[in-house]
Design a protein around this motif. Structure first.
Motif, PDB file in Angstrom:
ATOM      1  N   UNK A 152       0.768  -1.331   0.158  1.00 46.41           N
ATOM      2  CA  UNK A 152      -0.012  -0.042  -0.088  1.00 46.41           C
ATOM      3  C   UNK A 152       0.990   1.369   0.116  1.00 46.41           C
ATOM      4  N   UNK A 153       2.089   1.318   0.873  1.00 43.66           N
ATOM      5  CA  UNK A 153       2.878   2.348   0.842  1.00 43.66           C
ATOM      6  C   UNK A 153       3.376   2.549  -0.668  1.00 43.66           C
ATOM      7  N   UNK A 154       3.904   1.713  -1.412  1.00 38.56           N
ATOM      8  CA  UNK A 154       4.226   1.914  -2.821  1.00 38.56           C
ATOM      9  C   UNK A 154       3.004   2.407  -3.814  1.00 38.56           C
ATOM     10  N   UNK A 155       1.710   1.625  -3.665  1.00 41.04           N
ATOM     11  CA  UNK A 155       0.677   2.368  -4.257  1.00 41.04           C
ATOM     12  C   UNK A 155       0.607   3.790  -3.982  1.00 41.04           C
ATOM     13  N   UNK A 156       0.611   4.050  -2.635  1.00 43.43           N
ATOM     14  CA  UNK A 156       0.148   5.515  -2.303  1.00 43.43           C
ATOM     15  C   UNK A 156       1.266   6.438  -2.905  1.00 43.43           C
ATOM     16  N   UNK A 172      -9.832   6.649 -17.037  1.00 43.42           N
ATOM     17  CA  UNK A 172      -9.148   6.917 -15.525  1.00 43.42           C
ATOM     18  C   UNK A 172      -7.575   6.814 -15.772  1.00 43.42           C
ATOM     19  N   UNK A 173      -7.148   6.379 -16.860  1.00 43.91           N
ATOM     20  CA  UNK A 173      -5.496   6.320 -16.896  1.00 43.91           C
ATOM     21  C   UNK A 173      -4.781   7.283 -16.736  1.00 43.91           C
ATOM     22  N   UNK A 174      -3.847   7.293 -15.797  1.00 43.71           N
ATOM     23  CA  UNK A 174      -2.955   8.434 -15.577  1.00 43.71           C
ATOM     24  C   UNK A 174      -1.599   7.845 -16.192  1.00 43.71           C
ATOM     25  N   UNK A 175      -1.100   8.850 -16.833  1.00 45.53           N
ATOM     26  CA  UNK A 175       0.429   8.642 -17.408  1.00 45.53           C
ATOM     27  C   UNK A 175       1.456   9.691 -16.911  1.00 45.53           C
ATOM     28  N   UNK A 176       2.469   9.282 -16.403  1.00 44.89           N
ATOM     29  CA  UNK A 176       3.636  10.042 -15.934  1.00 44.89           C
ATOM     30  C   UNK A 176       4.717   9.998 -16.735  1.00 44.89           C
ATOM     31  N   UNK A 177       5.031  11.163 -17.392  1.00 42.23           N
ATOM     32  CA  UNK A 177       6.309  11.189 -18.080  1.00 42.23           C
ATOM     33  C   UNK A 177       7.362  11.266 -17.327  1.00 42.23           C
ATOM     34  N   UNK A 203       2.501  -5.621  -9.041  1.00 37.75           N
ATOM     35  CA  UNK A 203       1.216  -4.513  -9.545  1.00 37.75           C
ATOM     36  C   UNK A 203       1.335  -4.594 -11.061  1.00 37.75           C
ATOM     37  N   UNK A 204       2.422  -4.582 -11.729  1.00 39.28           N
ATOM     38  CA  UNK A 204       2.197  -4.769 -13.220  1.00 39.28           C
ATOM     39  C   UNK A 204       1.669  -5.854 -13.567  1.00 39.28           C
ATOM     40  N   UNK A 205       1.965  -7.152 -13.079  1.00 38.37           N
ATOM     41  CA  UNK A 205       1.264  -8.460 -13.287  1.00 38.37           C
ATOM     42  C   UNK A 205      -0.286  -8.159 -13.276  1.00 38.37           C
ATOM     43  N   UNK A 206      -0.846  -7.694 -12.208  1.00 46.93           N
ATOM     44  CA  UNK A 206      -1.967  -7.431 -11.960  1.00 46.93           C
ATOM     45  C   UNK A 206      -2.713  -6.551 -12.791  1.00 46.93           C
ATOM     46  N   UNK A 207      -2.129  -5.817 -13.694  1.00 45.33           N
ATOM     47  CA  UNK A 207      -2.508  -4.727 -14.810  1.00 45.33           C
ATOM     48  C   UNK A 207      -2.944  -3.541 -14.003  1.00 45.33           C
ATOM     49  N   UNK A 208      -2.140  -3.306 -12.900  1.00 42.25           N
ATOM     50  CA  UNK A 208      -2.931  -2.059 -12.342  1.00 42.25           C
ATOM     51  C   UNK A 208      -1.811  -0.857 -12.716  1.00 42.25           C
ATOM     52  N   UNK A 209      -0.426  -1.223 -13.184  1.00 47.78           N
ATOM     53  CA  UNK A 209       0.522  -0.153 -13.646  1.00 47.78           C
ATOM     54  C   UNK A 209       1.119  -0.840 -14.927  1.00 47.78           C
ATOM     55  N   UNK A 210       1.834   0.073 -15.722  1.00 49.34           N
ATOM     56  CA  UNK A 210       2.957  -0.332 -16.356  1.00 49.34           C
ATOM     57  C   UNK A 210       3.920   0.690 -16.420  1.00 49.34           C
ATOM     58  N   UNK A 211       5.417   0.327 -16.501  1.00 52.60           N
ATOM     59  CA  UNK A 211       6.358   1.205 -16.474  1.00 52.60           C
ATOM     60  C   UNK A 211       7.587   0.815 -17.322  1.00 52.60           C
ATOM     61  N   UNK A 212       8.612   1.838 -17.709  1.00 45.59           N
ATOM     62  CA  UNK A 212       9.475   1.497 -18.373  1.00 45.59           C
ATOM     63  C   UNK A 212       9.983   2.701 -19.435  1.00 45.59           C
ATOM     64  N   UNK A 213      11.262   3.029 -19.465  1.00 42.05           N
ATOM     65  CA  UNK A 213      11.632   4.071 -20.343  1.00 42.05           C
ATOM     66  C   UNK A 213      11.398   5.372 -20.078  1.00 42.05           C
ATOM     67  N   UNK A 214      11.366   5.745 -18.666  1.00 52.07           N
ATOM     68  CA  UNK A 214      11.060   6.909 -18.007  1.00 52.07           C
ATOM     69  C   UNK A 214       9.503   7.200 -17.969  1.00 52.07           C
ATOM     70  N   UNK A 215       8.721   6.109 -18.098  1.00 53.06           N
ATOM     71  CA  UNK A 215       7.470   6.567 -18.223  1.00 53.06           C
ATOM     72  C   UNK A 215       6.824   5.558 -17.494  1.00 53.06           C
ATOM     73  N   UNK A 216       5.588   5.965 -16.534  1.00 55.33           N
ATOM     74  CA  UNK A 216       4.879   5.191 -15.734  1.00 55.33           C
ATOM     75  C   UNK A 216       3.369   5.344 -15.913  1.00 55.33           C
ATOM     76  N   UNK A 217       2.473   4.330 -15.947  1.00 54.66           N
ATOM     77  CA  UNK A 217       1.169   4.498 -16.352  1.00 54.66           C
ATOM     78  C   UNK A 217       0.327   3.837 -15.094  1.00 54.66           C
ATOM     79  N   UNK A 218      -0.358   4.508 -14.627  1.00 55.65           N
ATOM     80  CA  UNK A 218      -1.502   3.941 -13.452  1.00 55.65           C
ATOM     81  C   UNK A 218      -2.730   3.899 -14.152  1.00 55.65           C
ATOM     82  N   UNK A 224      -8.784   1.735  -7.616  1.00 57.89           N
ATOM     83  CA  UNK A 224      -9.956   1.036  -6.990  1.00 57.89           C
ATOM     84  C   UNK A 224      -9.659  -0.034  -5.976  1.00 57.89           C
ATOM     85  N   UNK A 225      -8.472  -0.683  -6.045  1.00 59.24           N
ATOM     86  CA  UNK A 225      -7.887  -1.683  -5.028  1.00 59.24           C
ATOM     87  C   UNK A 225      -7.473  -0.889  -3.919  1.00 59.24           C
TER      88      UNK A 225
END
Length: 228
Positions: A152-156, A172-177, A203-218, A224-225
């Motif tokens: 939860x700390x990581x998610x927060x 409701x997808x949030x993209x962080x550059x 979190x990535x395997x659960x389909x809650x986030x994706x990340x790589x190459x300086x970009x993180x998508x929530x 919801x979780x």
């Protein structure tokens, strides 16, 4: 040079309510300083004699532990203020400010900042709101580290950064550059790098986030979780 100072102040919550003329007057009292990656803007324990804003690049606020470890308390992004609470209460800087990359910071002398508050009373009101919010956020972070499970700390942490620097994509997808390294995540939530990697992969395997190459998508599922 002057444009960066003016645009940074204009975008900052504390100074954004100044009129055009007031903003120009305030901008003339700030200087710019370039700081190379890994160098310090100020060190823990030094006199809080300057009021800083991030102009370009990221600055991390670091606490040095007796064991020789660094704990990241906060990552400062343009156009945010740092070291300001120490300036207001007159105590030494309680932590160090270190450049995470080549950065440009804005600064003015502490006495000049207080003169600005006397000159433009709207700054006094905004300062109370701004620093009160910062203290609440710091309290929430400390409470999170103290009582919440590490997942939860990581998610927060990801959600807080999404709120600060993310932009909405589809739905409701949030993209962080902007990416956070596993070391930075670990230091900010009080865990090991190995645990941070494990949780981010989960979190990535659960389909809650994706990340790589300086970009993180929530994705919406993350909110919801962890914030039902």
């Amino acid at each position: 040079m002057k444009d960066l100072i003016t645009e940074t102040l204009k975008a900052n919550k504390l100074f954004c309510r100044l009129s055009g003329d007031e903003l120009s007057e305030a901008s003339a009292l700030f200087k710019m300083q370039k700081v190379a990656e890994d160098e310090y803007v100020f060190m823990e324990g030094e006199d809080s004699d300057r009021f800083y804003l991030a102009g370009k690049g990221r600055v991390k606020i670091v606490k040095h532990t007796p064991e020789g470890k660094d704990v990241i308390l906060e990552i400062i992004l343009p156009p945010e203020i740092f070291g300001g609470i120490a300036v207001l209460d007159g105590r030494p800087y309680p932590a160090s400010a270190q450049a995470m990359e080549d950065v440009t910071v804005l600064w003015t002398e502490k006495t000049t900042f207080f003169e600005l508050i006397d000159r433009f009373h709207v700054l006094a009101l905004e300062a109370n709101i701004y620093f009160g919010e910062r203290l609440r956020n710091a309290y929430d972070m400390l409470r999170s580290v103290s009582v919440e499970r590490v997942e939860r700390r990581v998610a927060s942490l990801l959600i807080r950064f999404g709120d600060r620097v993310g932009s909405k994509s589809s739905g409701d997808t949030i993209v962080m550059e902007m990416g956070l390294t596993m070391q930075e995540i670990a230091e900010m939530v009080g865990t090991t790098v190995e645990t941070a990697i494990r949780i981010m992969n989960k979190l990535k395997k659960e389909g809650l986030i994706s990340y790589g190459k300086g970009k993180t998508t929530l994705y919406a599922g993350l909110y919801e979780k962890f914030y039902k």
